[in-house]
Design a protein around this motif. Structure first.
Motif, PDB file in Angstrom:
ATOM      1  N   UNK A  59      22.246  62.806  40.085  1.00 54.89           N
ATOM      2  CA  UNK A  59      22.492  62.270  38.748  1.00 54.89           C
ATOM      3  C   UNK A  59      22.020  63.243  37.667  1.00 54.89           C
ATOM      4  N   UNK A  60      20.972  63.988  37.939  1.00 55.74           N
ATOM      5  CA  UNK A  60      20.457  64.913  36.927  1.00 55.74           C
ATOM      6  C   UNK A  60      21.387  66.100  36.707  1.00 55.74           C
ATOM      7  N   UNK A  61      22.259  66.402  37.679  1.00 61.31           N
ATOM      8  CA  UNK A  61      23.240  67.470  37.449  1.00 61.31           C
ATOM      9  C   UNK A  61      24.139  67.146  36.260  1.00 61.31           C
ATOM     10  N   UNK A  62      24.374  65.881  36.007  1.00 59.15           N
ATOM     11  CA  UNK A  62      25.223  65.486  34.881  1.00 59.15           C
ATOM     12  C   UNK A  62      24.374  65.195  33.637  1.00 59.15           C
ATOM     13  N   UNK A 150      29.667  59.122  37.485  1.00 62.33           N
ATOM     14  CA  UNK A 150      29.123  59.523  36.187  1.00 62.33           C
ATOM     15  C   UNK A 150      29.757  60.826  35.713  1.00 62.33           C
ATOM     16  N   UNK A 151      29.956  61.769  36.638  1.00 61.91           N
ATOM     17  CA  UNK A 151      30.593  63.029  36.263  1.00 61.91           C
ATOM     18  C   UNK A 151      32.021  62.799  35.789  1.00 61.91           C
ATOM     19  N   UNK A 152      32.729  61.894  36.439  1.00 62.92           N
ATOM     20  CA  UNK A 152      34.105  61.588  36.022  1.00 62.92           C
ATOM     21  C   UNK A 152      34.140  60.997  34.621  1.00 62.92           C
ATOM     22  N   UNK A 153      33.236  60.067  34.354  1.00 61.80           N
ATOM     23  CA  UNK A 153      33.233  59.349  33.075  1.00 61.80           C
ATOM     24  C   UNK A 153      32.512  60.120  31.983  1.00 61.80           C
ATOM     25  N   UNK A 154      31.491  60.891  32.359  1.00 64.92           N
ATOM     26  CA  UNK A 154      30.682  61.616  31.394  1.00 64.92           C
ATOM     27  C   UNK A 154      29.552  60.780  30.847  1.00 64.92           C
ATOM     28  N   UNK A 182      31.485  71.850  28.691  1.00 65.69           N
ATOM     29  CA  UNK A 182      30.395  71.660  27.738  1.00 65.69           C
ATOM     30  C   UNK A 182      30.798  71.827  26.283  1.00 65.69           C
ATOM     31  N   UNK A 183      31.992  72.375  26.043  1.00 60.25           N
ATOM     32  CA  UNK A 183      32.449  72.586  24.662  1.00 60.25           C
ATOM     33  C   UNK A 183      33.840  71.976  24.487  1.00 60.25           C
ATOM     34  N   UNK A 184      33.933  70.651  24.513  1.00 59.58           N
ATOM     35  CA  UNK A 184      35.245  70.002  24.378  1.00 59.58           C
ATOM     36  C   UNK A 184      35.917  70.380  23.060  1.00 59.58           C
ATOM     37  N   UNK A 191      25.845  64.490  19.468  1.00 59.41           N
ATOM     38  CA  UNK A 191      24.936  63.625  20.212  1.00 59.41           C
ATOM     39  C   UNK A 191      25.623  62.277  20.425  1.00 59.41           C
ATOM     40  N   UNK A 192      25.686  61.838  21.635  1.00 61.24           N
ATOM     41  CA  UNK A 192      26.361  60.596  21.982  1.00 61.24           C
ATOM     42  C   UNK A 192      27.767  60.779  22.508  1.00 61.24           C
ATOM     43  N   UNK A 193      28.345  61.971  22.326  1.00 63.18           N
ATOM     44  CA  UNK A 193      29.688  62.238  22.834  1.00 63.18           C
ATOM     45  C   UNK A 193      29.642  62.394  24.356  1.00 63.18           C
ATOM     46  N   UNK A 194      30.560  61.735  25.050  1.00 67.07           N
ATOM     47  CA  UNK A 194      30.608  61.858  26.507  1.00 67.07           C
ATOM     48  C   UNK A 194      31.124  63.237  26.914  1.00 67.07           C
ATOM     49  N   UNK A 195      30.562  63.749  28.015  1.00 69.69           N
ATOM     50  CA  UNK A 195      30.965  65.042  28.540  1.00 69.69           C
ATOM     51  C   UNK A 195      31.419  64.874  29.998  1.00 69.69           C
TER      52      UNK A 195
END
Length: 544
Positions: A59-62, A150-154, A182-184, A191-195
């Motif tokens: 989980x920390x990878x994301x 989590x990685x799929x959803x961000x 990391x740079x959509x 801050x708060x934007x899903x990645x």
């Protein structure tokens, strides 16, 4: 058993006192709420502490992409319910073609700190697979599915991650995979934007099904080919060799009548054991975080770094000589005479994250993993979502004949270490760690003293004012002037007294030393677990 402490600081420097988290069952702690929750959920569902640590790692990878990832390294120390303590050390070789001449022939004076030439074979997949094989009770696909989703959803981008991206934005833009994740829209995320990271989600599921596939087969061939195309002289053979991690005994030492268990080389865990031996029996009678105590701890740290820089490498046993009773006595005398080495190497800040978990059976895990510097080499494996470490560039010296000189099939020295403490009966008392480059071995020693000499509870121990000797032992810059970097909460009178003792004090903000420590302690009197997570970051401890 535990005491609260107040800090010698002005009211504007203070923060509200946080109480430790209590639990009669299991507990997890990390530097990010979503990571801690992943571990606590596994514990609540009947998984053990190793299962929880594995879930938290993925989980920390994301959640903390600048600090850790599949392409990094990992170390862990584990105590089993029967009292057995063991470790895993996941750290890889540099490229087979990366001898000293390879770099000097290209006009380099140091191994590059970023890019493909800075990469060592990642140790994370092998270390986590070994951890799971030795003591996991749940299947990896089940433990890592939360992270894959989590990685799929961000996850929402934190202020910490946004700051990390901003600090490295030019290098990240230069790598297609890093920029996409990391740079959509080629912009700094808010801050708060899903990645979301769909490539990483696929990699997580593939690794959960077959961790060895990272080192052999199609995935490994793809990784080695990409690095070779970018100029890194990997053969593929060194990559395959790093896929087999075997559990090892811990490095141990005595402190305050307890046993401190640490991760072995290439981890610097022995440096914590050495510093503890130099301070054992001396700090309990000194004023807590007074000038004499800070001076003693800082002097012990300088001696440890000097020993490491002068003669220790990951494939030698010379570090053991520093822990003999005779060597400890000589070093103690050096401290008393003020014979302290200066100016060995700058301690770079770096970025890392760590986690701890304890289950109801008394099994305990301290796990730490890292990409080395923030976002590692700033290089991804195309189509995988995997950012690669820069551990070779950070840890290996371009010094001919040095035991830590860059050399094929030699692991570079590390900053990562993890620890736990048992009493004379072998029962768990404390388990903890902290990220923070060369600060780790110093802050871990400081936390041990807070816990064992002064009886602080875990939250007070991780929040206590910190100080850090610079230089340390990172390879990027050698021979910088020495400093003692101190949080101002130590108090003006303490800082002035340290200057009078000859320390080059550099003041940092009240909470700006760095790191994100965490500790879980077992209170034999109440049968409860007490947990603390550092207020310097977004750390959370949760009991189940």
């Amino acid at each position: 058993m535990f005491e609260s402490q107040t800090y010698a600081a002005s009211p504007r420097d203070s923060a509200p006192r946080r109480a430790p988290v209590l639990s009669a069952g299991g507990m997890a702690a990390s530097a990010h709420p979503a990571v801690t929750f992943a571990g606590a959920a596994v514990l609540a569902d009947g998984g053990n502490a190793v299962d929880a640590a594995l879930a938290m790692a993925a989980q920390s990878w994301i959640a903390l992409p600048g600090q850790c990832g599949v392409g990094g390294d990992a170390f862990a120390v584990v105590r089993e319910p029967d009292g057995r303590v063991w470790t895993v050390c996941g750290s890889g070789y540099g490229p087979d073609g990366g001898d000293h001449a390879f770099y000097t022939d290209r006009g380099l004076t140091a191994v590059p700190a970023t890019g493909p030439l800075s990469v060592a074979v990642p140790g994370v997949p092998a270390a986590l697979a070994a951890l799971h094989a030795e003591s996991g009770s749940r299947e990896l696909p089940a433990l890592w599915e939360r992270a894959a989703r989590t990685a799929e959803e961000g996850l929402p981008c934190t202020a910490k991650t946004r700051g990390d991206i901003a600090d490295t934005v030019m290098a990240l833009r230069a790598d297609v995979g890093a920029a996409r994740a990391l740079l959509p829209g080629n912009r700094l995320p808010e801050v708060g934007q899903r990645l979301p990271q769909p490539d990483l989600a696929r990699t997580i599921r593939a690794l959960a099904a077959d961790p060895a596939g990272f080192y052999t087969g199609a995935f490994a061939e793809r990784a080695v080919a990409a690095l070779k195309d970018a100029g890194a002289p990997f053969s593929g053979e060194e990559w395959a060799l790093c896929g087999d991690v075997t559990p090892q005994p811990a490095v141990t030492g005595s402190y305050a009548g307890r046993t401190v268990h640490q991760t072995p080389p290439p981890s610097p865990g022995w440096m914590v054991v050495q510093q503890a031996a130099l301070c054992d029996g001396r700090l309990a009678d000194l004023e807590w975080l007074g000038a004499e105590a800070v001076h003693l701890l800082a002097s012990a740290a300088r001696l440890a770094f000097a020993e490491r820089v002068e003669r220790c490498g990951s494939d030698s046993e010379t570090w053991r000589e520093s822990l003999t009773p005779e060597a400890i006595e000589v070093a103690r005398k050096r401290i008393s005479l003020g014979d302290i080495p200066r100016g060995y190497a700058r301690a770079a800040d770096g970025d890392t994250t760590s986690m701890v978990a304890v289950d109801a059976e008394g099994r305990a895990v301290s796990l730490i993993h890292s990409l080395a510097f923030t976002f590692g080499s700033k290089t991804t494996l195309p189509g995988t979502g995997v950012l690669l470490n820069n551990r070779l560039g950070r840890g290996a010296y371009l010094i001919p004949g040095h035991p830590n000189g860059v050399k094929p099939r030699r692991r570079p020295l590390h900053t990562l270490n993890a620890w736990l403490v048992t009493n004379a009966a072998g029962e768990l008392e404390h388990v903890g760690n902290t990220p923070g480059g060369d600060g780790q071995v110093q802050w871990n020693t400081q936390m041990l003293s807070h816990l064992l000499d002064h009886g602080l509870d875990p939250q007070a121990a991780v929040d206590a004012p910190r100080f850090t000797v610079h230089p340390g032992s990172d390879a990027d810059v050698l021979g910088r002037p020495d400093e003692l970097r101190c949080e101002t909460r130590l108090g003006g009178s303490v800082l002035d007294a340290l200057r009078a003792r000859g320390h080059a004090v550099r003041e940092s903000g009240a909470w700006d030393a760095g790191g994100s420590g965490m500790v879980i302690s077992a209170d034999a009197g109440s049968g409860c677990l007490l947990g603390g997570a550092d207020s310097r970051q977004d750390g959370v401890a949760l009991g189940v």
